[in-house]
Design an enzyme around this catalytic site. Structure first.
Site, mmCIF file in Angstrom:
data_model
loop_
_atom_site.group_PDB
_atom_site.id
_atom_site.type_symbol
_atom_site.label_atom_id
_atom_site.label_comp_id
_atom_site.label_asym_id
_atom_site.label_seq_id
_atom_site.Cartn_x
_atom_site.Cartn_y
_atom_site.Cartn_z
ATOM 1 N N HIS A 1 0.850 -1.201 0.000
ATOM 2 C CA HIS A 1 0.000 0.000 0.000
ATOM 3 C C HIS A 1 0.881 1.243 0.000
ATOM 4 O O HIS A 1 1.026 1.910 1.017
ATOM 5 C CB HIS A 1 -0.906 0.020 1.229
ATOM 6 C CG HIS A 1 -1.760 -1.204 1.382
ATOM 7 N ND1 HIS A 1 -1.278 -2.417 1.828
ATOM 8 C CD2 HIS A 1 -3.087 -1.396 1.169
ATOM 9 C CE1 HIS A 1 -2.258 -3.296 1.865
ATOM 10 N NE2 HIS A 1 -3.365 -2.706 1.475
ATOM 11 N N HIS B 1 -14.821 -2.772 0.702
ATOM 12 C CA HIS B 1 -14.488 -1.534 1.405
ATOM 13 C C HIS B 1 -14.124 -0.443 0.411
ATOM 14 O O HIS B 1 -13.618 -0.717 -0.668
ATOM 15 C CB HIS B 1 -13.396 -1.698 2.460
ATOM 16 C CG HIS B 1 -12.027 -2.139 2.034
ATOM 17 N ND1 HIS B 1 -11.774 -3.254 1.270
ATOM 18 C CD2 HIS B 1 -10.793 -1.617 2.309
ATOM 19 C CE1 HIS B 1 -10.466 -3.405 1.112
ATOM 20 N NE2 HIS B 1 -9.845 -2.407 1.717
ATOM 21 N N GLU C 1 -9.124 -5.420 -4.239
ATOM 22 C CA GLU C 1 -8.086 -6.304 -3.677
ATOM 23 C C GLU C 1 -8.471 -7.784 -3.791
ATOM 24 O O GLU C 1 -7.613 -8.658 -3.796
ATOM 25 C CB GLU C 1 -7.846 -5.977 -2.194
ATOM 26 C CG GLU C 1 -7.166 -4.637 -1.978
ATOM 27 C CD GLU C 1 -6.950 -4.320 -0.487
ATOM 28 O OE1 GLU C 1 -6.196 -3.379 -0.223
ATOM 29 O OE2 GLU C 1 -7.552 -4.985 0.393
#
Ligand SMILES: O=C(O)c1ccc(O)c(O)c1
Length: 435
Positions: free
Chosen positions: A200, A334, A381
């Site tokens: 990330h 998310h 993801e």
């Protein structure tokens, strides 16, 4: 000799592959250090002292002190790296190449002026090549993919563990969902975890955006993401298996970026904490595999799924009896950005889990847009889970899978937490076949 390394039979030639790269890592990095005038001056002032400051084997140091490039290549050096060392000594590429041939500088120059070395008399011995092709015996023992583990990797979960909050009412239901996993891991401990995650903006910033990164290094420290590094043990890699996987996947047309040194962020350390708990040392080696899901275009679910299939063949063709688990991490739904932040889609997430178990090939056809629309921008993801799923025995028909554990919970910070353990039950003891 493995059939796919027959390039070693080309006479008078050293092919620089992942194995050579591992052997020559510090030697080549030493050469890179000579790219500043200051370092070149201190090398020339005292070669031995400069070399002694590097973790080189004595054979590597002696090769340089003897100006013996053939020995340096045998020791894992690569000519483009060694050229930095040669340039420091004032040598041209022609002088360096010529020095490896047993000729004088003048003889080599004359040979080049007269058209260069002929390939006649410099080809592979075809009897040896044919013998290598004829010998197709599979390895007597080989590594196996024993299970796939899927889990979210929310950083707040790591922070809850590190700050002793796991018993708080908000966190208790999350950690209860992983109690089974910790027990299961003690009973099914692998030698190696192949851990698929995304970095990330930690090891990779905008200066380099690789799609697939395979960690071929020996060790990976936990990164400082701005809150200080997590107080977790360092991660030991498995360079030999990683080099084998690199070789096999790239030969299967998956263009990987190989990384020997990088720090690893919550994407990798949180799953380790969830599966192994609060330990003094991780109980197995870890091969990190990063997938770019930060900057578009990101790889499709189908590409990830096919990579997983190739990964299984790569692991199962490694000639050591290692037990390997493949973990797919990230997700579930998310969104961390914009007015749509906080998006959670329970129905879609649970349908994803159903299809991951029952219809992974169909699930692999889901386009990016659906992930973003239904599971939020960071829900993308989840394509990484398809790598772990592709590595399972039911995909290529060589066995069956068993669902050992399934868990879903909302929320952990901004995220829906999903977790699944699938065991592999191959039918035969033979390695997964090439397609
Ligand atoms: O929900 C969160 O807070 C959160 C933050 C960063 C991540 O990478 C993530 O997957 C989740």
């Amino acid at each position: 000799m493995p059939l796919d390394k027959t390039y070693r039979l080309v006479p008078g030639t050293t092919i620089f592959d992942a194995e050579q790269s591992a052997k020559g890592y510090h030697l080549n990095q030493f050469c890179m250090s000579l790219m500043t005038a200051e370092n070149r001056a201190s090398y020339l002032a005292d070669e031995r002292a400069y070399l002694d400051a590097w973790p080189l084997r004595e054979e590597q140091k002696q090769a340089l002190l003897d100006r013996d490039l053939n020995a340096a290549m045998r020791e894992g050096g690569n000519i483009y790296f060694l050229a930095k060392w040669g340039a420091t000594l004032g040598l041209s590429f022609q002088q360096m190449a010529g020095s490896m041939t047993g000729m004088t500088e003048q003889e080599y120059r004359d040979m080049m002026v007269h058209g260069g070395r002929s390939v006649e008399g410099n080809r592979i011995d075809h009897a040896v090549l044919e013998a290598a092709h004829a010998d197709r015996t599979p390895p007597a023992e080989h590594a196996t993919v024993t299970a796939a583990v899927f889990t979210s990797h929310v950083p707040a979960i790591g922070a809850a563990i590190d700050h002793g909050k796991t018993e708080e009412p908000y966190w208790r239901p999350v950690f209860e969902g992983y109690e089974y996993a910790k027990q299961w891991e003690t009973e099914n401990l692998p030698d190696v975890v192949f851990l698929v995650y995304n970095d990330h903006a930690t090891a990779f910033d905008q200066s380099i955006v690789p799609t697939f990164v395979l960690g071929t290094g020996a060790a990976y420290p936990a990164a400082d993401e701005g809150y200080g590094p997590r107080p977790v043990p360092g991660i030991d890699g498995h360079p030999e298996l990683a080099a084998h996987i690199a070789h096999s996947l790239i030969r299967d047309d998956f263009d990987l970026t190989l990384v020997n040194e990088m720090s690893v962020d919550h994407g990798l350390t949180v799953p380790l904490s969830l599966m192994f708990g609060d330990v003094q040392a991780w109980p197995c080696k870890v091969i990190p595999f990063h997938v770019n899901v930060v900057q578009y275009p990101v790889p499709s679910g189908d590409r990830c799924f096919r990579l997983g299939r190739a990964l299984r063949r790569a692991i199962e063709s490694y000639d050591r009896p290692l037990k390997v688990q493949v973990w797919g991490t990230g997700g579930m739904s998310h969104q961390l950005q914009g007015p749509r932040a906080g998006l959670i889609n329970r129905r879609w997430d649970n349908a994803f889990l159903d299809r991951l178990i029952e219809d992974p090939a169909g699930l692999a056809q889901v386009p990016h847009l659906e992930y973003v629309e239904e599971a939020g921008s960071e829900g993308i993801e989840l394509v990484m889970w398809l790598i772990a799923r592709g590595a399972m025995a039911d995909i290529d028909g060589s066995g069956e899978i068993e669902v050992k554990h399934r868990f879903y919970h909302v929320p952990a910070s901004n995220t829906a937490v999903g977790h699944l353990i699938l065991e592999n039950h191959p039918r035969a003891e033979t390695p997964a076949e090439k397609e």
